[in-house]
Write an enzyme that holds these catalytic residues in place. Sequence first.
Site, PDB file in Angstrom:
ATOM      1  N   ASP A  73      34.733 -12.798  -8.619  1.00  0.00           N
ATOM      2  CA  ASP A  73      34.369 -12.270  -9.940  1.00  0.00           C
ATOM      3  C   ASP A  73      35.633 -11.766 -10.634  1.00  0.00           C
ATOM      4  O   ASP A  73      36.136 -10.681 -10.342  1.00  0.00           O
ATOM      5  CB  ASP A  73      33.339 -11.138  -9.800  1.00  0.00           C
ATOM      6  CG  ASP A  73      32.947 -10.547 -11.163  1.00  0.00           C
ATOM      7  OD1 ASP A  73      33.614 -10.859 -12.175  1.00  0.00           O
ATOM      8  OD2 ASP A  73      31.972  -9.768 -11.213  1.00  0.00           O
ATOM      9  N   PHE A 115      31.146  -4.290  -9.531  1.00  0.00           N
ATOM     10  CA  PHE A 115      30.300  -4.344 -10.725  1.00  0.00           C
ATOM     11  C   PHE A 115      30.243  -5.792 -11.170  1.00  0.00           C
ATOM     12  O   PHE A 115      31.277  -6.460 -11.239  1.00  0.00           O
ATOM     13  CB  PHE A 115      30.894  -3.476 -11.848  1.00  0.00           C
ATOM     14  CG  PHE A 115      30.093  -3.512 -13.113  1.00  0.00           C
ATOM     15  CD1 PHE A 115      28.901  -2.806 -13.218  1.00  0.00           C
ATOM     16  CD2 PHE A 115      30.521  -4.263 -14.204  1.00  0.00           C
ATOM     17  CE1 PHE A 115      28.145  -2.846 -14.380  1.00  0.00           C
ATOM     18  CE2 PHE A 115      29.776  -4.300 -15.372  1.00  0.00           C
ATOM     19  CZ  PHE A 115      28.581  -3.589 -15.460  1.00  0.00           C
ATOM     20  N   LYS A 155      35.768 -11.231 -20.044  1.00  0.00           N
ATOM     21  CA  LYS A 155      36.328 -10.188 -20.922  1.00  0.00           C
ATOM     22  C   LYS A 155      37.528 -10.610 -21.782  1.00  0.00           C
ATOM     23  O   LYS A 155      37.454 -10.589 -22.989  1.00  0.00           O
ATOM     24  CB  LYS A 155      36.685  -8.964 -20.082  1.00  0.00           C
ATOM     25  CG  LYS A 155      35.442  -8.214 -19.613  1.00  0.00           C
ATOM     26  CD  LYS A 155      35.780  -6.873 -19.008  1.00  0.00           C
ATOM     27  CE  LYS A 155      34.561  -5.979 -18.880  1.00  0.00           C
ATOM     28  NZ  LYS A 155      33.753  -6.217 -17.684  1.00  0.00           N
TER      29      LYS A 155
HETATM   30  C1  LIG Z   1      32.404  -6.310 -17.291  1.00  0.00           C
HETATM   31  C2  LIG Z   1      32.164  -7.008 -16.017  1.00  0.00           C
HETATM   32  C3  LIG Z   1      31.060  -7.863 -15.836  1.00  0.00           C
HETATM   33  C4  LIG Z   1      29.986  -8.014 -16.885  1.00  0.00           C
HETATM   34  O1  LIG Z   1      30.465  -8.488 -18.090  1.00  0.00           O
HETATM   35  P1  LIG Z   1      29.607  -8.277 -19.435  1.00  0.00           P
HETATM   36  O2  LIG Z   1      30.352  -9.093 -20.438  1.00  0.00           O
HETATM   37  O3  LIG Z   1      29.602  -6.821 -19.729  1.00  0.00           O
HETATM   38  O4  LIG Z   1      28.255  -8.798 -19.158  1.00  0.00           O
HETATM   39  C5  LIG Z   1      30.955  -8.548 -14.647  1.00  0.00           C
HETATM   40  N1  LIG Z   1      31.877  -8.410 -13.676  1.00  0.00           N
HETATM   41  C6  LIG Z   1      32.950  -7.606 -13.811  1.00  0.00           C
HETATM   42  C7  LIG Z   1      33.958  -7.527 -12.722  1.00  0.00           C
HETATM   43  C8  LIG Z   1      33.124  -6.863 -14.977  1.00  0.00           C
HETATM   44  O5  LIG Z   1      34.165  -6.031 -15.104  1.00  0.00           O
END
Ligand SMILES: *Cc1c(COP(=O)(O)O)cnc(C)c1O
Length: 394
Positions: A218, A133, A247
Amino acid sequence: MRNAAVPTLLPVYNRIDLTFVRGEGSWLIDTQGRRYLDFGSGIAVTGLGHCHPHLVRTLQEQAGKLWHTSNLYRIAEQERLAEALVANSFAETVFVCNSGAEAIEGCIKLVRRYWWAKGRPERVEIVTFEGAFHGRTMAAISAAGSKKLTEGCGPLLPGFRILPFGDHDALERAIGPDTAAVLVEPIQGEGGINIAHMDYLRGLKEICDANEWLFMSDEVQCGVARTGRWFVYQHAGFTPDVVPIAKGLAGGVPVGACVAGGRAKGLFEPGNHGSTFGGNPLACAVANAVLDVMLAEGFLDRVKAVGAYAERRIRETAAALPEAIAEVRGTGLMLGIKTVRPNTEVATLLREAGLLTVPAADNVLRLLPPLTVSEEEIERACAIIGETLRARAA
Ligand SMILES: *Cc1c(COP(=O)(O)O)cnc(C)c1O
């Protein structure tokens, strides 16, 4: 009374009919005064728990001084944040934004500019992985590719090649002249706490090096100390080119960052990229306060120790409930339990017993407590899981 339809809000969330009015450390208090042990931390956001005194003080002080200036001017708090990130990672340069998806977006643009600047603008393909994601922008949903994210939103951004996660042979077969980079989520959070084997990550890095692909990790969910090190790539012992984070970076105030080093630095010029809100004094002051706490002597060691404790106790608790928990995944304070019953049903039972968890794909419930969680709180969570699942979920 499980889910609340709120007619004035776009119904993109299946909201639980529960509203919190206060947070204290690992605990949330609802409108009825009921206390919940928060093993979701938002979704891995409130890494220092709720209303950490140093964060509250910093936010209040900064709120009385200055909230916003444009990036047309120097912003001391943003510079301090970048310096701290550079001093504590491979990074040499930082772009500060407001969210994970924005950080991903910046990283994808960076890859494109890298090959454009090298005179190979056709080299745009980014290798990504099933189950990952990366956020909700058009580029981020195109990168992840899952039907749930993309259905009805096409045409998608071209230039992503989505491979099975953990399959080294598939990687070897994917090597082509137009591949530009790899984007990997080393511990898939939304995907159900799927950890990349460190040997697989190292193999991936070798392919990147041999083919000049940029390596992007990521770490929006798994980074910022959640696994006891600043970043997950550090466990694999190599240096990536680009890392999006967000986050946990400002404990709940929206901040994201795209950190880059080596050949991935120095690719943008004034006007190529930017953000109105990104890097503002208020958000950056709080991010700096988070780093004050996390960079203090002994903090990471404690996260490691308490993470090992949590993992051991959750594994023991699960082992005693084979009819309810099929598998435990993850590491440290990023754990997932694959439940036998539908994960959302189990989440409801646990919530009613006072423990908040976060469902993920593959019928997994995530346990993402604050990094400040105590051993007693871990014991409390294990007791709730044990009692609830023994009594009702089997
Ligand atoms: C939550 C998340 C995102 C996106 O972050 P947002 O602040 O919701 O745009 C991207 N990559 C990973 C791995 C995530 O868990």
